[in-house]
Design an enzyme around this catalytic site. Structure first.
Site, PDB file in Angstrom:
ATOM      1  N   LEU A 143      -3.594   3.630   3.818  1.00 44.58           N
ATOM      2  CA  LEU A 143      -3.667   2.175   3.808  1.00 44.58           C
ATOM      3  C   LEU A 143      -4.904   1.682   3.068  1.00 44.58           C
ATOM      4  O   LEU A 143      -6.030   2.074   3.380  1.00 44.58           O
ATOM      5  CB  LEU A 143      -3.670   1.655   5.248  1.00 44.58           C
ATOM      6  CG  LEU A 143      -3.714   0.129   5.422  1.00 44.58           C
ATOM      7  CD1 LEU A 143      -2.463  -0.515   4.867  1.00 44.58           C
ATOM      8  CD2 LEU A 143      -3.916  -0.240   6.892  1.00 44.58           C
ATOM      9  N   ASP A 144      -4.678   0.794   2.095  1.00 48.21           N
ATOM     10  CA  ASP A 144      -5.749   0.129   1.337  1.00 48.21           C
ATOM     11  C   ASP A 144      -6.711   1.116   0.685  1.00 48.21           C
ATOM     12  O   ASP A 144      -7.905   0.831   0.531  1.00 48.21           O
ATOM     13  CB  ASP A 144      -6.541  -0.829   2.251  1.00 48.21           C
ATOM     14  CG  ASP A 144      -5.677  -1.949   2.801  1.00 48.21           C
ATOM     15  OD1 ASP A 144      -4.716  -2.348   2.123  1.00 48.21           O
ATOM     16  OD2 ASP A 144      -5.960  -2.426   3.925  1.00 48.21           O
ATOM     17  N   ALA A 145      -6.201   2.278   0.279  1.00 46.73           N
ATOM     18  CA  ALA A 145      -7.071   3.306  -0.293  1.00 46.73           C
ATOM     19  C   ALA A 145      -6.561   3.816  -1.637  1.00 46.73           C
ATOM     20  O   ALA A 145      -7.051   4.832  -2.129  1.00 46.73           O
ATOM     21  CB  ALA A 145      -7.226   4.472   0.683  1.00 46.73           C
ATOM     22  N   GLY A 180      -7.553  -2.778   6.180  1.00 50.74           N
ATOM     23  CA  GLY A 180      -6.651  -3.181   7.244  1.00 50.74           C
ATOM     24  C   GLY A 180      -6.573  -4.686   7.420  1.00 50.74           C
ATOM     25  O   GLY A 180      -6.859  -5.463   6.511  1.00 50.74           O
ATOM     26  N   HIS A 192      -5.529  -6.929  -1.871  1.00 49.88           N
ATOM     27  CA  HIS A 192      -6.144  -6.890  -0.539  1.00 49.88           C
ATOM     28  C   HIS A 192      -7.324  -7.853  -0.521  1.00 49.88           C
ATOM     29  O   HIS A 192      -8.135  -7.862  -1.452  1.00 49.88           O
ATOM     30  CB  HIS A 192      -6.621  -5.478  -0.196  1.00 49.88           C
ATOM     31  CG  HIS A 192      -7.193  -5.384   1.192  1.00 49.88           C
ATOM     32  ND1 HIS A 192      -6.412  -5.449   2.318  1.00 49.88           N
ATOM     33  CD2 HIS A 192      -8.470  -5.246   1.623  1.00 49.88           C
ATOM     34  CE1 HIS A 192      -7.175  -5.359   3.392  1.00 49.88           C
ATOM     35  NE2 HIS A 192      -8.431  -5.233   2.998  1.00 49.88           N
TER      36      HIS A 192
END
Length: 288
Positions: free
Chosen positions: A231-233, A205, A196
């Site tokens: 998401l992205d965690a 995001g 990311h």
């Protein structure tokens, strides 16, 4: 270099774990070349990574796994463990879209034998990176995806079929610009790795460089993490940053960030393939 076996273990912490593991390996004739430990006082969880010369044992990998499984069970019913062989490179499948900088970097490292992996396939929802994949002699599979707001289940099912056919040790999302559905995150848990383009948890995001520019940040970064339904965690494997200033436009941030993305993804993938990453909950212990 001679082959080595890597043993990793996570279990409830208590007195005597290190002694038990040392005695187990010593009794087997194991020649330990690396040993790392960590005890987390917040979760009361113990972590270790041990590396043993394969030729120091009188038996093979499968028997070592059987014996270590017995020890792990004695140390905790919910113990998490793994035994791997460094002589067997990790099987990797790479998912891509249009941006190629991460794929170019990984394929270059692969061609130079810089990463302990065998790239079994590259799967893309666009054909832009088919030629560079073919140039490295690696199969490329094109799976078209419908547009925003449309049902993508059939496309993800085809991706799943292609990935699972290779039984990979790592599924690398190298700028794969699709949100993986929950059911696939669960199926690939602990194997799917994403890059990311921000220093998470900041700017999750889409369009993180635009978010960073609006906030006037002085550092932008990249995060390599495991893919989860949130998401992205997912658990973070590796991160790094690069300095920017008021004169940098978003396009400048993107160019600088790409350099960090490539390095962070390669590091994170290496740590994963070398069994240096132990996950507990949403946190990782990484034995460098």
């Amino acid at each position: 270099m001679s082959a080595h076996y890597v043993l990793t273990l996570g279990c409830p912490d208590r007195t005597g774990i290190v002694a038990r593991i040392a005695a187990f390996l010593s009794d087997a004739g194991g020649w330990i070349t690396e040993a790392a430990y960590h005890a987390d006082p917040d979760t009361n969880w113990f972590f270790t990574r041990q590396v043993v010369r394969a030729d120091s044992l009188s038996f093979g990998l499968e028997e070592l796994r059987d014996r270590f499984a017995t020890l792990a069970a004695e140390l905790g019913a919910d113990a998490d463990w793994r035994v791997s062989d460094t002589a067997q490179p990790g099987r990797v499948v790479i998912l891509v879209s249009k941006e190629g900088h991460c794929l170019y970097d990984l394929l270059g490292r692969y061609a130079g034998n810089d990463l302990p992996m065998e790239v079994r396939a590259v799967i893309g929802n666009h054909k832009d990176l088919e030629s560079i994949t073919a140039a490295h002699g690696i199969p490329f599979h094109y799976v078209p995806f419908p547009g925003p707001g449309e049902d993508k289940t059939a496309s993800f099912e085809e991706v799943r079929r292609l990935v699972d056919a290779e039984d990979p040790d790592a599924i690398v999302l190298a700028k794969f610009m699709q949100i993986v559905p929950d059911w696939l995150c669960e199926r690939w848990a602990g194997r799917a790795i994403n890059i990311h383009h921000s220093f998470l948890p900041s700017f999750v995001g889409g369009r993180p460089y635009h978010q960073a520019a609006e906030r006037g940040v002085k550092l932008v970064g990249a995060t390599c993490h495991y893919v989860t339904a949130e998401l992205d965690a997912g658990p973070i494997i590796e991160q790094d940053v690069i300095r920017v200033d008021h004169s940098d436009a978003v396009t400048d941030m993107v160019l600088k960030g790409r350099d960090i993305e490539k390095v962070v993804l390669a590091r994170g993938l290496r740590w994963h393939l070398e069994d240096r990453v132990l996950v507990h909950g949403n946190k990782t212990v990484v034995f460098h």
